[in-house]
Design a protein around this motif. Structure first.
Motif, PDB file in Angstrom:
ATOM      1  N   THR A   1      -5.552  -2.856   3.350  1.00 57.27           N
ATOM      2  CA  THR A   1      -6.151  -1.645   3.727  1.00 57.27           C
ATOM      3  C   THR A   1      -6.392  -0.918   5.254  1.00 57.27           C
ATOM      4  O   THR A   1      -7.057  -1.791   5.294  1.00 57.27           O
TER       5      THR A   1
ATOM      6  N   GLU B   1      -6.727   4.169  -5.816  1.00 58.69           N
ATOM      7  CA  GLU B   1      -6.043   3.973  -4.362  1.00 58.69           C
ATOM      8  C   GLU B   1      -5.905   5.153  -3.008  1.00 58.69           C
ATOM      9  O   GLU B   1      -5.749   4.923  -1.933  1.00 58.69           O
ATOM     10  N   ALA B   2      -7.049   6.008  -3.239  1.00 60.63           N
ATOM     11  CA  ALA B   2      -6.995   7.105  -2.894  1.00 60.63           C
ATOM     12  C   ALA B   2      -8.447   8.615  -3.289  1.00 60.63           C
ATOM     13  O   ALA B   2      -8.595   7.666  -4.244  1.00 60.63           O
TER      14      ALA B   2
ATOM     15  N   ILE C   1     -10.780  -0.654  -2.839  1.00 60.67           N
ATOM     16  CA  ILE C   1     -10.272   0.124  -2.584  1.00 60.67           C
ATOM     17  C   ILE C   1      -8.372  -0.628  -2.348  1.00 60.67           C
ATOM     18  O   ILE C   1      -8.650  -1.793  -1.207  1.00 60.67           O
TER      19      ILE C   1
ATOM     20  N   ASP D   1      -8.759   3.826   8.171  1.00 58.11           N
ATOM     21  CA  ASP D   1      -8.683   5.879   7.257  1.00 58.11           C
ATOM     22  C   ASP D   1      -8.729   5.994   6.027  1.00 58.11           C
ATOM     23  O   ASP D   1      -9.197   6.626   5.642  1.00 58.11           O
ATOM     24  N   GLN D   2      -8.126   5.086   5.282  1.00 63.19           N
ATOM     25  CA  GLN D   2      -8.272   5.133   3.915  1.00 63.19           C
ATOM     26  C   GLN D   2      -9.416   4.818   3.337  1.00 63.19           C
ATOM     27  O   GLN D   2     -10.293   5.252   2.370  1.00 63.19           O
TER      28      GLN D   2
ATOM     29  N   ASN E   1       0.407  -0.892   0.479  1.00 62.02           N
ATOM     30  CA  ASN E   1       0.059   0.027  -0.062  1.00 62.02           C
ATOM     31  C   ASN E   1       1.122   1.452  -0.067  1.00 62.02           C
ATOM     32  O   ASN E   1       1.784   1.785   0.601  1.00 62.02           O
TER      33      ASN E   1
ATOM     34  N   GLN F   1       0.379   4.470  -0.107  1.00 69.62           N
ATOM     35  CA  GLN F   1       0.380   5.490   0.650  1.00 69.62           C
ATOM     36  C   GLN F   1       0.726   5.256   2.174  1.00 69.62           C
ATOM     37  O   GLN F   1       1.603   5.957   2.830  1.00 69.62           O
TER      38      GLN F   1
END
Ligand code: F3S
Length: 278
Positions: free
Chosen positions: A263, A239-240, A213, A266-267, A41, A43
């Motif tokens: 994931t 992804e975002a 996601i 919070d995402q 991931n 991020q």
């Protein structure tokens, strides 16, 4: 537009545990390194880097700070290499993976020959193979019955990569039974993956569009997107939140949300919030 989250979605127990351990390590201020990216991931990996947790290829790349073993686990040789450098070790091996490693070694001692059902080259599988070899076993990795060597003879032990399906294991066991080999089977499958796949499939059936996601480099997230696309043509892997295109949801009354095992919550919350705002 109604936003519905899958019953099981997002970080599994082992991944969340590894993330929590990494964040705790970052709070020590000493810095830490993970052997490979902690999870697939981008991020999260970037956020960890900002907190002083960097991903390195091997123990030889670490000068100071702690070394974090990922949820996939490592080979005994890698663990020894960390210990030999005198670096503090934070073992985030998922307990389900640790159980599979132990089973691989036990089967090697008991049967001598071990079949690992899994994806050759995957870090977890490399760990299982190495644990069985250290215990004196002859090991083969098979993804399906056709991969079984013709020369395989009883006694044979079977251990499974935690993310494999029950069907993959059963097919290998059945193929050996056809050859008259009654294998000693340790079913080490973890149901987190299956739960996510089944609840994504059920949700994809009932909504007009679905957002999946997770990292594009995460194979379990990509697999979830493939499963959703089978019954929902408007499946989007992101992804975002800034990737969400309002045009995707034109005329939709309901949109589903699911997420891969790598994931974090919070995402997912950020995507749900953005969808609700649309
Ligand atoms: Fe562990 Fe299962 Fe996740 S093995 S890392 S809880 S998919």
């Amino acid at each position: 537009m109604r936003v519905v989250k899958a019953e099981f979605a997002g970080a599994c127990y082992g991944v969340q545990r590894a993330l929590d351990m990494a964040v705790k390590a970052s709070e020590s201020g000493q810095g830490a390194s993970t052997l490979g990216p902690l999870i697939h991931n981008p991020q999260v990996v970037a956020e960890l880097a900002e907190r002083g947790i960097r991903a390195v290829e091997g123990p030889e790349n670490v000068e100071r700070g702690s070394v974090i073993i990922r949820s996939h686990g490592v080979t005994p040789a890698v663990r020894r290499a960390v210990e030999a450098r005198g670096l503090p070790l934070i073992d985030a091996t998922c307990p389900h993976v640790a159980r599979a490693q132990k089973a691989a070694a036990e089967l090697a001692r008991r049967c001598g020959r071990v079949v690992v059902v899994g994806e050759a080259g995957h870090p977890e599988v490399e760990g299982l193979v190495a644990h069985a070899r250290e215990a004196g076993g002859h090991v083969v990795v098979v993804a399906e019955p056709d991969d079984l060597p013709a020369s395989l003879e009883a006694p044979v032990g079977i251990v499974v990569q935690t993310t494999q399906t029950r069907e993959a294991l059963d097919a290998v066991v059945a193929a050996l039974a056809e050859r008259g080999i009654e294998a000693d089977v340790k079913n080490t499958i973890c149901f987190a993956t299956r739960q996510r796949q089944e609840s994504a499939a059920a949700l994809a059936d009932e909504v007009d569009a679905i957002v999946v996601i997770g990292g594009r480099n995460s194979s379990n997230t990509t697999r979830l997107a493939d499963i959703c696309a089978l019954s929902c043509a408007r499946t989007h892997h992101v992804e975002a939140p800034d990737e969400l295109d309002p045009a995707w949801f034109a005329g939709c009354e309901s949109v589903g949300v699911t997420a891969g095992a790598s994931t974090p919550e919070d995402q997912i919350a950020a995507i749900v919030e953005r969808l609700e705002a649309l």
